[in-house]
Design an enzyme around this catalytic site. Structure first.
Site: not given
Length: 300
Positions: A28, A30, A220, A246
């Site tokens: 990922d 961000d 996602k 995250d």
């Protein structure tokens, strides 16, 4: 007892065994590499170290507000060897999906300006957004009535989304022959370590409720993204793919769907304790920040 292994507590031998356990990295962006356009110190350097070891790297994001060129040229990623093929976002998935089903009709899209450009360049026929007449509400209402030429509605993150756009999407989607496609479904966007702001998910919920429809998801977590990655990223053994994320609902759930090894970092929206509550979101590995992998490797 949690099965999550804290990499910061690994011995040199354990760290080497971990690094040899995967060939492909899916990360990922961000909350992992940067937070609200500010780079997270050392995170990109960790991925660059893994690339230098011969690992294949792909960045997988629900953020389609940036161009592929911006990602590749960004100073945050100056140490990474990236091409547009290594950036996978929701609009790339939506374009791929429409081509896969041989779709050629008109589309109404609630997406960012960057995403509109990508869709148009891919040959997708987009209608213009409905006009808003500040002094003539009746004219605005006429703009949001059903457009019979529209055969698909796309909903992704768009900071300019307004009432008229939602109303037109709902009007079109009341026809069952209209495809309903969603990109990012995130409930929240992390603005800082303490602040979360509204994501596209709640707006999609409004459309779902008013139309009785559920979208074909191209972000996602989704089957479409799984199919794309397994096809385009040379995946032969999912367990030898390391997914770094995250978030619980987007990253960890998606990695579990695919059978990938899960590395959770604590620099984003969710906490390790939250991720460990369910089997399908419980990470295999944990780092407080991805930069610690870079430092641990250099110290080993």
């Amino acid at each position: 007892m949690s099965k999550t292994k804290d990499i910061t507590k690994f011995s040199t031998k354990q760290l080497q065994e971990f690094l040899m356990s995967f060939d492909i990295i899916l990360s990922d962006i961000d909350g992992v590499l940067w937070r609200f356009n500010k780079p997270i110190d050392g995170a990109s350097e960790s991925l660059a170290t893994l690339q230098n070891m011969g690992k294949q790297l792909y960045l997988v994001t629900n953020n389609s507000t940036k161009t592929f060129e911006n990602y590749c040229k960004s100073t945050q990623h100056s140490c990474l060897n990236l091409s547009s093929d290594h950036i996978i976002n929701t609009i790339k998935l939506i374009t791929w999906f429409l081509k896969k089903i041989d779709f050629h009709d008109e589309v109404f899209a609630i997406v960012s300006d960057t995403s509109r450009k990508v869709l148009k360049e891919a040959g997708i026929q987009l209608i213009e957004n409905p006009k808003v007449f500040q002094t003539d509400p009746s004219a605005t209402i006429r703009e949001v009535l059903n457009r019979l030429s529209v055969k698909a509605v796309i909903v992704d993150f768009d900071v300019n989304c307004n009432w008229s756009m939602l109303a037109l999407a709902i009007s079109c989607l009341k026809r069952k022959d209209v495809l309903y496609i969603a990109g990012a479904t995130d409930e929240w966007i992390q603005a800082s370590s303490e602040i979360k702001i509204l994501g596209p998910g709640p707006l999609i919920h409004i459309i779902n409720t008013q139309t009785g429809r559920k979208p074909i998801v191209c972000g996602k977590p989704s089957q479409n993204l799984k199919d794309y990655i397994l096809d385009k990223c040379n995946v032969t053994d999912p367990q030898r793919c390391l997914f770094i994320g995250d978030t619980i609902d987007q990253d960890m759930k998606f990695a579990s769907m695919c059978g990938f090894t899960k590395l959770f970092v604590g620099t984003g929206c969710d906490t390790l304790e939250q991720a460990q509550k369910e089997d399908d979101t419980c990470p295999d590995y944990y780092l407080p920040t991805l930069s610690q992998l870079f430092y641990a490797y250099n110290d080993s």
